[in-house]
Write an enzyme that holds these catalytic residues in place. Structure first.
Site, PDB file in Angstrom:
ATOM      1  N   SER A  65      50.849  46.018  45.253  1.00  0.00           N
ATOM      2  CA  SER A  65      51.283  44.484  45.437  1.00  0.00           C
ATOM      3  C   SER A  65      52.441  44.155  44.704  1.00  0.00           C
ATOM      4  O   SER A  65      53.513  44.945  44.887  1.00  0.00           O
ATOM      5  CB  SER A  65      50.236  43.764  45.026  1.00  0.00           C
ATOM      6  OG  SER A  65      50.492  42.247  45.345  1.00  0.00           O
ATOM      7  N   ASP A 257      54.172  44.213  48.721  1.00  0.00           N
ATOM      8  CA  ASP A 257      53.236  44.686  49.958  1.00  0.00           C
ATOM      9  C   ASP A 257      53.475  43.506  50.915  1.00  0.00           C
ATOM     10  O   ASP A 257      52.555  43.579  51.910  1.00  0.00           O
ATOM     11  CB  ASP A 257      51.985  44.956  49.669  1.00  0.00           C
ATOM     12  CG  ASP A 257      51.340  43.740  48.886  1.00  0.00           C
ATOM     13  OD1 ASP A 257      51.709  43.111  48.404  1.00  0.00           O
ATOM     14  OD2 ASP A 257      49.728  43.746  48.961  1.00  0.00           O
ATOM     15  N   ASP A 259      52.863  40.307  51.364  1.00  0.00           N
ATOM     16  CA  ASP A 259      51.731  39.319  51.294  1.00  0.00           C
ATOM     17  C   ASP A 259      52.087  37.916  50.655  1.00  0.00           C
ATOM     18  O   ASP A 259      51.489  36.840  50.790  1.00  0.00           O
ATOM     19  CB  ASP A 259      50.428  39.559  51.206  1.00  0.00           C
ATOM     20  CG  ASP A 259      50.090  40.232  49.977  1.00  0.00           C
ATOM     21  OD1 ASP A 259      50.905  40.069  49.014  1.00  0.00           O
ATOM     22  OD2 ASP A 259      49.028  40.702  49.495  1.00  0.00           O
ATOM     23  N   ALA A 350      50.841  28.933  44.442  1.00  0.00           N
ATOM     24  CA  ALA A 350      52.043  28.596  44.316  1.00  0.00           C
ATOM     25  C   ALA A 350      53.059  29.642  44.267  1.00  0.00           C
ATOM     26  O   ALA A 350      54.155  29.912  44.378  1.00  0.00           O
ATOM     27  CB  ALA A 350      52.128  28.025  42.702  1.00  0.00           C
ATOM     28  N   ASN A 351      52.686  30.810  43.983  1.00  0.00           N
ATOM     29  CA  ASN A 351      53.479  32.268  44.078  1.00  0.00           C
ATOM     30  C   ASN A 351      53.603  32.470  45.497  1.00  0.00           C
ATOM     31  O   ASN A 351      54.623  33.611  45.671  1.00  0.00           O
ATOM     32  CB  ASN A 351      52.802  33.407  43.497  1.00  0.00           C
ATOM     33  CG  ASN A 351      51.189  33.645  43.941  1.00  0.00           C
ATOM     34  OD1 ASN A 351      50.981  33.583  45.279  1.00  0.00           O
ATOM     35  ND2 ASN A 351      50.090  33.951  43.314  1.00  0.00           N
ATOM     36  N   ARG A 477      44.008  30.966  31.384  1.00  0.00           N
ATOM     37  CA  ARG A 477      43.154  31.555  31.935  1.00  0.00           C
ATOM     38  C   ARG A 477      43.467  33.068  31.899  1.00  0.00           C
ATOM     39  O   ARG A 477      44.730  33.568  31.571  1.00  0.00           O
ATOM     40  CB  ARG A 477      43.084  31.176  33.497  1.00  0.00           C
ATOM     41  CG  ARG A 477      44.441  31.322  34.205  1.00  0.00           C
ATOM     42  CD  ARG A 477      44.054  31.205  35.719  1.00  0.00           C
ATOM     43  NE  ARG A 477      43.521  32.374  36.132  1.00  0.00           N
ATOM     44  CZ  ARG A 477      44.445  33.330  36.759  1.00  0.00           C
ATOM     45  NH1 ARG A 477      45.604  33.523  36.618  1.00  0.00           N
ATOM     46  NH2 ARG A 477      43.891  34.214  37.192  1.00  0.00           N
ATOM     47  N   PRO A 478      42.418  33.762  31.706  1.00  0.00           N
ATOM     48  CA  PRO A 478      42.485  35.381  31.659  1.00  0.00           C
ATOM     49  C   PRO A 478      43.221  35.698  33.231  1.00  0.00           C
ATOM     50  O   PRO A 478      42.580  35.343  34.303  1.00  0.00           O
ATOM     51  CB  PRO A 478      41.159  35.925  31.378  1.00  0.00           C
ATOM     52  CG  PRO A 478      40.305  34.812  31.802  1.00  0.00           C
ATOM     53  CD  PRO A 478      40.983  33.482  31.712  1.00  0.00           C
ATOM     54  N   SER A 479      44.154  36.766  33.121  1.00  0.00           N
ATOM     55  CA  SER A 479      44.559  37.180  34.341  1.00  0.00           C
ATOM     56  C   SER A 479      43.442  38.107  34.988  1.00  0.00           C
ATOM     57  O   SER A 479      42.894  38.955  34.245  1.00  0.00           O
ATOM     58  CB  SER A 479      45.896  37.882  33.982  1.00  0.00           C
ATOM     59  OG  SER A 479      46.034  39.005  35.036  1.00  0.00           O
ATOM     60  N   THR A 481      44.343  40.368  37.035  1.00  0.00           N
ATOM     61  CA  THR A 481      45.274  41.577  37.444  1.00  0.00           C
ATOM     62  C   THR A 481      46.016  42.305  36.445  1.00  0.00           C
ATOM     63  O   THR A 481      46.416  43.501  36.481  1.00  0.00           O
ATOM     64  CB  THR A 481      46.280  41.328  38.490  1.00  0.00           C
ATOM     65  OG1 THR A 481      47.056  40.409  38.077  1.00  0.00           O
ATOM     66  CG2 THR A 481      45.594  40.959  39.920  1.00  0.00           C
TER      67      THR A 481
HETATM   68  P1  NG1 Z   1      46.222  36.792  38.160  1.00  0.00           P
HETATM   69  O1  NG1 Z   1      46.748  38.145  37.408  1.00  0.00           O
HETATM   70  O2  NG1 Z   1      44.653  36.711  38.043  1.00  0.00           O
HETATM   71  O3  NG1 Z   1      46.888  35.758  37.809  1.00  0.00           O
HETATM   72  C1  NG1 Z   1      47.697  37.132  40.255  1.00  0.00           C
HETATM   73  C2  NG1 Z   1      48.075  35.888  40.806  1.00  0.00           C
HETATM   74  C3  NG1 Z   1      47.242  35.416  41.746  1.00  0.00           C
HETATM   75  C4  NG1 Z   1      46.706  36.223  42.928  1.00  0.00           C
HETATM   76  C5  NG1 Z   1      46.605  37.686  42.248  1.00  0.00           C
HETATM   77  C6  NG1 Z   1      46.639  38.839  43.246  1.00  0.00           C
HETATM   78  C7  NG1 Z   1      49.475  33.940  39.566  1.00  0.00           C
HETATM   79  C8  NG1 Z   1      49.466  32.961  38.626  1.00  0.00           C
HETATM   80  N1  NG1 Z   1      48.250  34.729  39.777  1.00  0.00           N
HETATM   81  O4  NG1 Z   1      46.594  37.048  39.719  1.00  0.00           O
HETATM   82  O5  NG1 Z   1      47.445  34.180  42.337  1.00  0.00           O
HETATM   83  O6  NG1 Z   1      47.872  36.396  43.632  1.00  0.00           O
HETATM   84  O7  NG1 Z   1      47.587  38.109  41.212  1.00  0.00           O
HETATM   85  O8  NG1 Z   1      47.701  39.387  43.494  1.00  0.00           O
HETATM   86  O9  NG1 Z   1      50.308  34.157  40.223  1.00  0.00           O
HETATM   87 ZN    ZN Z   2      51.140  41.316  47.262  1.00  0.00          ZN
END
Ligand code: NG1
Ligand code: ZN
Length: 523
Positions: A65, A257, A259, A350-351, A477-479, A481
C-alpha cells in the site's frame, strides 16, 4: 486426515519465526517483508476456508500500500469486494500466531466454529495462484472479485472489463461538460512509483481525447512511495518530488497500490494547496445532492468521515450543505459499514481512501426514472448522470483511478477549476506526528477515537493543551499499520497546530511510555 498432514508438512517450508506475533489490522497484515513468508502461506489456507464457507470467490491481495519498499502486506477480500468480517480477522490473527505444532489445531478450530464443509470447492483470486492476473491495483482485484460473484452483473471480471466499464461511464459523463478546453482536460498524475502508474498507462488508450494525462513517478526510476505518493503529499503537505507543474494546474497523487488519491495545485505565489479526502467527499456529495434535487428523487445521502477529517469540512457539510455526517473509527471497514446505512453513503478518509455506496433501492429508483417515458427532460438528464456516476464508481473499495475519473467528470460538468473547488471551504491548518512508545496498546480510545481513556491523565493533558489554542482540536490513537502512536492537531494557524501537535506528542511520550529521543518542537 491426509489434508492436514499435507498442510503440516508444507507449513514447515514456511516456518513461523518463534515468538513473532502479528495482528490482522485495518489493512490485513502489514510488516517488514522478511517476516511475512509464513503469513502468506497461512493466509492462502484461510482464503480457501473462507471461500468454502461463503461458496464464493475470495481475493488475496499482496501489497505494501502506502508503506515503504521494505514492507509488504497481505489481506483477504470478501465476496462483494469488501474486507473480511471481524470474526475472520480474528481467525487470521489466530492462524498467523499459532506456533508450528499448533497450526493444524488452529485450522480445525476455524472449520469447526464456522461449520465448514471441507469438500466444498474453493475459488481464490490472487497474484500468483489459480487465476493469474499478474500485477493489478488493490481496487482492481476487489472489482474482479465482485464481478465474479455477481455473475458478471457488476462488470466483466478482466483487466479490460475494468478499463472499459470505467472509461465508458466517464465518456457518458463528460458529454455533459460545459466549455471544456484542452487545457482543462489536462491532469498531472504522480503514480507513487507503484502499480497504479503501470495500470494508468495501460488505461490511457481507453480515455482517448477526454483526459490528457502526464504521468510522473511511473516506476521507471525512484522508489515506491518514497518522497511521492498520496501519503507523502498528505502528511508532508507538499508536492511530490519529480512532478513538474505550472501554477494553477491540477495534479493528483495515487498511493503505492492505487486505492488512495489526493489532488493539489500551486498558486501564483508558489503556495501549495492540498485537496484531500475531505475536499473530495465534499465535491462528490454536493454534486450528488444537486443531481438528486434536479431528478426529484428523495434519497437519504450522508457523508462518513473519521476523526482525521478537517473540522471545516464537517461544518461545511452539516451547516451549509445540510448533509448529515457520521464519524467512525479509522479504517475503511468502519466507514463502509456506516455508509451502508444510507441510500447513498459517501465515505472518505482524509488521506484520500474512499468511495460511494448506492443501495439497491437507490440504483433501482434511478433506473426507473431513466426508463420512465413521462420523466421530464431536466429530471431525466440528472437521472442519466446519476446512473453513469454509479457506473464510474468502484463500489467495492476506494479506487484512485475510479475516484480520479469521477472527480475529473464532476469538474468538467460543473465547469469548475481546481481553485474554485478549493474555495468551497478553507481547511483549518493541521499537523500529524508519530510518537514511538514501548507498547502502543497502552493507548485506548473511545468516541470514534476522539478521546483517550488510557493511560490515566492523558486525555486531561490533551484537553488543557487544546484550550491554549484557538479553534483547536487534537487526538491520539495507536496506528493499526505501524508501530507508533499517531498524533493529530488542528488550530486556527499553522504555527498553533504545529505547537499543539508537539505539545501533545510530548504528553504521549511522557505518559504512555515513549522510547528514543523526546519529541522536539517543529519550529
Ligand atoms: P493507521 O496506521 O492505523 O493510522 C493508516 C491510515 C488509515 C488507513 C490504513 C490502511 C491515517 C491516519 N491512517 O492506518 O486511514 O488508510 O492506514 O491503509 O491515514
Ligand atoms: Zn493503499
Amino acid at each position: 486426515m491426509a489434508h492436514f498432514q499435507i498442510v503440516s508438512k508444507r507449513s514447515c517450508l514456511h516456518p513461523k519465526p518463534e515468538g513473532l506475533l502479528l495482528q490482522y489490522g485495518t489493512a490485513g497484515f502489514r510488516t517488514n517483508a522478511k517476516h511475512l513468508d509464513h503469513i502468506m502461506f497461512r493466509m492462502g489456507l484461510l482464503a480457501t476456508l473462507r471461500s468454502k464457507k461463503t461458496k464464493a470467490t475470495i481475493g488475496v491481495m499482496v501489497t505494501a500500500s502506502h508503506n515503504p519498499e521494505e514492507d509488504n502486506g497481505v489481506k483477504l477480500i470478501d465476496p462483494l469486494g469488501e474486507m473480511v468480517t471481524p470474526t475472520w480477522e480474528g481467525f487470521a490473527t489466530k492462524l498467523a500466531n499459532a506456533e508450528q505444532a499448533d497450526l493444524v489445531t488452529a485450522l480445525k478450530d476455524v472449520i469447526e466454529k464456522e461449520a465448514i464443509n471441507i469438500s466444498q470447492e474453493a475459488n481464490v483470486f490472487t497474484f500468483y495462484a489459480f487465476y493469474y492476473y499478474g500485477l493489478v491495483t488493490t481496487p482492481m482485484l476487489h472489482y474482479m472479485v465482485r464481478c465474479q460473484n455477481t455473475q458478471g452483473e457488476y462488470g466483466e471480471a478482466t483487466v479490460e472489463g475494468y478499463y472499459k466499464k470505467l472509461s465508458d461511464a466517464f465518456f457518458q459523463l463528460t458529454k455533459n461538460a460545459i466549455n471544456c478546453t484542452d487545457d482543462q482536460k489536462h491532469l498531472s498524475v504522480d503514480g507513487a512509483n507503484g502499480i497504479g502508474a503501470v495500470k494508468l498507462r495501460e488505461m490511457e488508450g481507453y480515455l482517448k481525447n477526454e483526459l490528457h494525462i502526464t504521468l510522473f513517478n511511473d516506476g521507471s526510476k525512484g522508489k515506491l512511495n518514497y518522497q511521492c505518493g498520496a501519503d507523502f503529499v498528505k502528511v508532508q503537505q507538499k508536492a511530490p518530488t519529480g512532478l513538474k507543474m505550472n501554477p494553477g494546474e491540477r495534479g493528483c497523487s495515487f498511493d503505492g497500490d492505487a486505492d488512495r488519491i489526493v489532488y493539489y495545485y500551486t498558486d501564483a505565489e508558489e503556495k501549495f494547496h492540498l485537496l484531500d479526502g475531505d475536499k473530495i467527499s465534499t465535491l462528490i456529495s454536493t454534486f450528488l445532492k444537486e443531481l438528486l434535487t434536479q431528478a426529484g428523487l428523495v434519497l437519504k445521502i450522508a457523508v462518513v468521515q473519521t476523526a482525521y477529517a478537517n473540522r471545516s469540512s464537517t461544518q461545511y457539510l452539516e451547516d451549509i450543505m445540510k448533509v448529515p455526517v457520521r464519524c467512525t473509527k479509522t479504517g475503511v471497514k468502519h466507514l463502509r459499514h456506516a455508509a451502508q446505512e444510507f441510500d447513498i453513503g459517501v465515505f472518505f478518509e482524509a488521506n484520500g481512501h474512499g468511495t460511494v455506496l448506492f443501495s439497491t433501492a437507490a440504483e433501482e429508483k434511478i433506473q426507473q426514472l431513466v426508463e420512465n417515458p413521462s420523466t421530464d427532460e431536466e429530471a431525466k438528464r440528472a437521472a442519466v448522470i446519476l446512473q453513469n456516476t454509479v457506473n464510474v464508481i468502484n463500489q467495492a473499495v476506494g479506487d484512485a483511478v475510479s475516484d480520479m475519473l469521477l472527480i475529473e467528470a464532476i469538474l468538467a460538468i460543473k465547469g469548475m477549476t481546481i481553485q474554485q473547488w478549493d474555495a468551497i471551504y478553507t481547511d483549518l491548518p493541521n499537523r500529524q506526528l508519530k510518537v514511538k512508545v514501548l507498547d502502543r496498546r497502552a493507548i485506548d480510545t473511545t468516541d470514534a477515537e476522539r478521546r483517550a481513556v488510557s493511560p490515566a491523565g492523558l486525555q486531561e493533558a490533551i484537553d488543557s493543551l487544546v484550550k491554549k489554542h484557538r479553534r483547536a482540536r487534537s487526538f491520539v490513537r495507536p496506528s493499526g499499520t505501524e508501530d507508533v502512536v499517531r498524533v493529530y492537531a488542528e488550530a486556527e494557524t499553522q504555527e498553533s497546530a504545529d505547537t499543539l501537535a508537539y505539545e501533545v506528542s510530548l504528553a504521549v511520550y511522557r505518559l504512555a511510555g515513549g522510547v528514543g529521543d523526546e519529541p522536539k518542537p517543529l519550529h
